[in-house]
Scaffold this motif. Structure first.
Motif, PDB file in Angstrom:
ATOM      1  N   PRO A 560       0.806  -1.231   0.000  1.00  0.00           N
ATOM      2  CA  PRO A 560       0.000   0.000   0.000  1.00  0.00           C
ATOM      3  C   PRO A 560       0.840   1.283   0.000  1.00  0.00           C
ATOM      4  O   PRO A 560       0.328   2.348  -0.349  1.00  0.00           O
ATOM      5  N   ASP A 595      -9.224  -1.875 -11.562  1.00  0.00           N
ATOM      6  CA  ASP A 595     -10.449  -1.220 -11.069  1.00  0.00           C
ATOM      7  C   ASP A 595     -10.683  -1.498  -9.588  1.00  0.00           C
ATOM      8  O   ASP A 595     -11.295  -0.697  -8.879  1.00  0.00           O
ATOM      9  N   SER A 596     -10.217  -2.658  -9.132  1.00  0.00           N
ATOM     10  CA  SER A 596     -10.460  -3.064  -7.743  1.00  0.00           C
ATOM     11  C   SER A 596      -9.472  -2.438  -6.753  1.00  0.00           C
ATOM     12  O   SER A 596      -9.624  -2.611  -5.544  1.00  0.00           O
ATOM     13  N   TYR A 597      -8.475  -1.702  -7.278  1.00  0.00           N
ATOM     14  CA  TYR A 597      -7.451  -1.158  -6.373  1.00  0.00           C
ATOM     15  C   TYR A 597      -8.039  -0.022  -5.528  1.00  0.00           C
ATOM     16  O   TYR A 597      -8.646   0.924  -6.052  1.00  0.00           O
ATOM     17  N   GLU A 598      -7.868  -0.136  -4.205  1.00  0.00           N
ATOM     18  CA  GLU A 598      -8.335   0.890  -3.267  1.00  0.00           C
ATOM     19  C   GLU A 598      -7.136   1.420  -2.489  1.00  0.00           C
ATOM     20  O   GLU A 598      -6.519   0.669  -1.721  1.00  0.00           O
ATOM     21  N   PRO A 599      -6.779   2.697  -2.658  1.00  0.00           N
ATOM     22  CA  PRO A 599      -5.637   3.259  -1.908  1.00  0.00           C
ATOM     23  C   PRO A 599      -5.883   3.176  -0.402  1.00  0.00           C
ATOM     24  O   PRO A 599      -6.977   3.497   0.072  1.00  0.00           O
ATOM     25  N   GLN A 600      -4.883   2.708   0.334  1.00  0.00           N
ATOM     26  CA  GLN A 600      -4.992   2.610   1.792  1.00  0.00           C
ATOM     27  C   GLN A 600      -4.307   3.772   2.503  1.00  0.00           C
ATOM     28  O   GLN A 600      -4.519   3.985   3.692  1.00  0.00           O
ATOM     29  N   SER A 602      -3.255   7.951   2.089  1.00  0.00           N
ATOM     30  CA  SER A 602      -3.489   9.182   1.333  1.00  0.00           C
ATOM     31  C   SER A 602      -2.175   9.786   0.867  1.00  0.00           C
ATOM     32  O   SER A 602      -1.161   9.734   1.576  1.00  0.00           O
ATOM     33  N   ARG A 642      -7.241   4.221 -18.524  1.00  0.00           N
ATOM     34  CA  ARG A 642      -7.457   4.792 -17.187  1.00  0.00           C
ATOM     35  C   ARG A 642      -7.184   6.288 -17.166  1.00  0.00           C
ATOM     36  O   ARG A 642      -7.851   7.042 -16.448  1.00  0.00           O
ATOM     37  N   SER A 646      -9.940   8.924 -16.036  1.00  0.00           N
ATOM     38  CA  SER A 646      -9.621   9.804 -14.908  1.00  0.00           C
ATOM     39  C   SER A 646      -9.825  11.269 -15.272  1.00  0.00           C
ATOM     40  O   SER A 646     -10.300  12.061 -14.451  1.00  0.00           O
ATOM     41  N   ASP A 653      -7.701  11.727 -10.096  1.00  0.00           N
ATOM     42  CA  ASP A 653      -6.961  11.169  -8.968  1.00  0.00           C
ATOM     43  C   ASP A 653      -5.823  10.254  -9.402  1.00  0.00           C
ATOM     44  O   ASP A 653      -4.948   9.934  -8.610  1.00  0.00           O
TER      45      ASP A 653
END
Length: 701
Positions: A560, A595-600, A602, A642, A646, A653
């Motif tokens: 992450p 698409d499934s990537y979620e930043p943990q 900031s 992407r 975006s 982002d």
């Protein structure tokens, strides 16, 4: 509850009820303490559970043993050993004890405290009411409601806990304190056992504080030289000169009588002489946590506020006149004269008179009721036995053990830093913070955390994460000159590079649940400072500084943090060649584009998710032109898609302007090296390349 049989109620108070009980099938007599959950805040329940956890790990013959604890829907139940007697009651009945018995009790209490301090636990509420008597005269220390298990990085505390009669001078003066505050309280208890009254005693809390801080202890002729010497050592006002470990164990009054039970596996016990480095760090924490006051401690301010509030009933002029007409000696708000302090009827001349304990005990209890109307003198219990202490009225959800033991958070405690994070938040109305106080505290927390990392024991990641959040906010909200001054005082950015290096190399820390967000905060602060002040880079250690960030890119546990690590490495590419494998960069970019990537974690303001990786990819392709054929065409195609998607968003982002520059530079590089392979990108509608270029041109306008 199926395992226990309740026999009889032995006491109750605002905290709950205590029953004498028996464990089924064994006949073991126990104490069952039932504490209701209703009316308690989450913080109070956490404190209660922390107390239980502290007691759960204690195994000592002079400490009340916790057998069991569990919860029902409405109550928390604690099961402890049952003790028949209480030291406080003996003092109430007999007034004082023979010195031989005082010595026996001293050895047992010293043994209990040595055990606690060797495990880095402070009791913080030592007093006769918290000492129980078991069979054959064995004393048992109980009530760990105010106890604190100190982490390796925490060397001093600041919260006001305890009972004023037994509080040390540094505590009542609101100064940082350590385990020696417990030793002062021990001295007060033993003095009281020997003479019948505490060493400092007066009707008023205001007078009491002055006595503790300024007056000398009066030593009776009936006390032996050995006992006097021992108590003088414990009741030394300067905590640095106070009799402490390990010398305390060898004092003639207790030598050879103290069973020493400690745990050699505990790192940095409080019972050993600190190393020069640890002592220097401790002094640094003392300086950082010492908050300037208006000349009156919070203890006295709290007492005065309650007294003033009680002295002003609405519409009662007669009461006000009566208060104003009271004598200075009788008024708890009056400034005492020397005569009030040294020769008043409540001050004991121990050389000339015997002490009638019960008489004075009742008087001071009544005085406490006058000065603290929200507090009552009632019965409280410690796991098994009733004892007379001051406790918060039943309308209060959590019992306050004694006079003026208001819960002020540690300077450096979790809630303190959470409040600073809120106050410094750039998105909130600006609140003025005293940087001359806050910045040294941040410096102290960083230094302490490095000690923890070096020792390989990291217990609470908030101790560094929260101060770094405050620093993060300070760097964002202050002008460049001020942020540069902050950086100079803290040793930025070098101290952050060293902190990241130590953290990444520490496998114990990496396995901690909070390691990723904590490391993320370190790197974020580093990026913010570097962006504002990049003139530090002319030095020979740059390649060394890159190593932990390269390590992050290759570690699954730290995945992450890859966007942040990539951003830092991209900043390095302007000054030094960064050695990183193209396959790692391609694989990382592929994950970020999913698409499934979620930043943990900031990113700092103004940075995009792929900025750092794209910059590194461009650097790699530019430096090693022959590697261009290794660029995965599928990843390159996904990148175009992407980017286009975006750019449709109001706030892109995926990439910032810097990221888009890197992307277009990569595209130009690839087109230039192999233009024929790129024709399908523009001829195939599914590639979205033309759409993405259109979005880029529209954005450029």
């Amino acid at each position: 509850m199926d395992l226990y049989l309740v026999l009889e109620l032995v006491g109750e108070g605002s905290f709950g009820r205590v029953y004498k009980g028996r464990r089924r099938f064994t006949g073991q007599v126990v104490a069952l303490k039932f504490m209701p959950k209703v009316g308690r805040s989450e913080k109070e329940l956490r404190s209660l559970k922390r107390e239980i956890e502290i007691m759960r790990g204690l195994q000592h013959p002079n400490i009340v043993q916790l057998f069991d604890s569990f919860e029902t829907e409405t109550e928390v139940v604690v099961v402890t050993e049952y003790a028949e007697g209480q030291l406080f009651q003996i003092l109430e009945d007999d007034g004082k004890l023979p010195e031989s018995q005082v010595q026996e009790i001293a050895c047992q209490l010293v043994s209990a405290l040595y055990y606690l301090h060797s495990h880095r636990i402070l009791h913080r509420d030592m007093k006769p009411q918290n000492i129980l008597l078991g069979k054959s005269g064995v004393v048992k220390l109980c009530d760990f409601g105010f106890a604190r298990a100190m982490s390796v990085s925490t060397l001093v505390l600041t919260s006001i806990k305890g009972t004023p009669l037994y509080m040390s001078p540094e505590l009542v003066e609101e100064k940082p304190y350590d385990h020696t505050a417990d030793l002062w309280s021990l001295g007060c208890i033993l003095y009281e056992l020997h003479t019948g009254a505490p060493p400092f005693y007066t009707n008023s809390i205001f007078h009491l504080v002055q006595l503790i801080v300024r007056d000398q202890v009066k030593w009776p002729d009936t006390m032996s030289d050995s006992c006097t010497s021992f108590l003088k050592g414990l009741l030394t006002k300067d905590p640095q000169k106070r009799l402490s470990w390990p010398d305390l164990l060898h004092h003639p009054f207790v030598a050879d009588g103290v069973p020493v039970l400690s745990d050699s596996t505990v790192f940095s016990p409080l019972t050993v002489t600190p190393s020069p480095d640890m002592l220097a760090l401790k002094l640094q924490q003392v300086a950082a946590k010492t908050v300037p006051t208006s000349g009156q401690s919070r203890l006295l301010r709290k007492a005065r506020e309650q007294t003033d509030s009680r002295a002003r009933p609405a519409g009662s002029d007669d009461v006000k006149k009566k208060k104003d007409g009271a004598s200075a000696a009788a008024s708890p708000r009056a400034k005492p004269s020397s005569a009030d302090v040294t020769s008043g009827p409540s001050v004991l001349n121990l050389k000339n008179q015997d002490c009638s304990r019960s008489k004075h005990r009742g008087q001071i209890s009544r005085d406490y009721e006058q000065e603290f109307p929200s507090v009552e003198v009632g019965h409280d219990y410690c796991g098994d036995t009733a004892r007379t202490v001051r406790s918060v009225s039943a309308t209060k959800p959590r019992p306050s053990q004694d006079q003026a033991c208001s819960s002020f958070e540690d300077v450096g405690g979790e809630e303190y830093w959470e409040k600073l994070v809120q106050q410094s938040d750039p998105n909130r109305p600006r609140e003025s913070l005293d940087l001359s106080v806050v910045v040294p505290q941040i410096k102290s927390q960083i230094a302490a955390f490095r000690v923890q990392l070096t020792a390989g024991v990291v217990n609470e990641t908030w101790q560094i994460q929260q101060p770094l959040k405050v620093l993060h906010n300070l760097l964002l909200t202050h002008d460049p000159d001020k942020s540069y001054q902050i950086g100079q005082e803290l040793g930025l950015p070098h101290v952050l590079f060293e902190l990241v290096h130590d953290a990444v190399e520490n496998s114990t820390f990496i396995e901690q649940p909070g390691s990723v967000p904590t490391l993320g905060e370190m790197i974020t602060v580093l990026i913010i400072y570097w962006e504002e002040h990049g003139d530090w880079t002319e030095e020979h250690r740059l390649e060394e500084f890159t190593k932990p960030f390269v390590t992050i890119l290759g570690q699954t546990q730290l995945a992450p943090l890859a966007p942040l690590a990539g951003t830092v490495l991209s900043l390095f590419t302007q000054h030094v060649d960064v050695e990183i494998d193209l396959e790692i960069l391609t694989s990382l970019l592929k994950k970020l584009l999913m698409d499934s990537y979620e930043p943990q974690v900031s990113l700092p303001p103004g940075f995009g998710l792929c900025d750092g990786v794209l910059s590194l990819l461009l650097h790699k392709l530019s430096e090693h032109e022959s590697s261009s054929s290794s660029l995965d065409p599928d990843v390159f195609l996904d990148l175009w898609k992407r980017i286009g998607a975006s750019l449709e968003k109001t706030t892109p982002d995926l990439c910032s302007a810097h990221g888009l520059y890197s992307f277009l530079s990569i595209a130009l590089f690839v087109f230039t090296k192999d233009p024929y392979s790129c024709i399908p990108l523009f001829s195939d509608r599914e590639s979205k390349c033309v759409f993405a270029l259109g979005q880029l041109l529209r954005t450029a306008r």
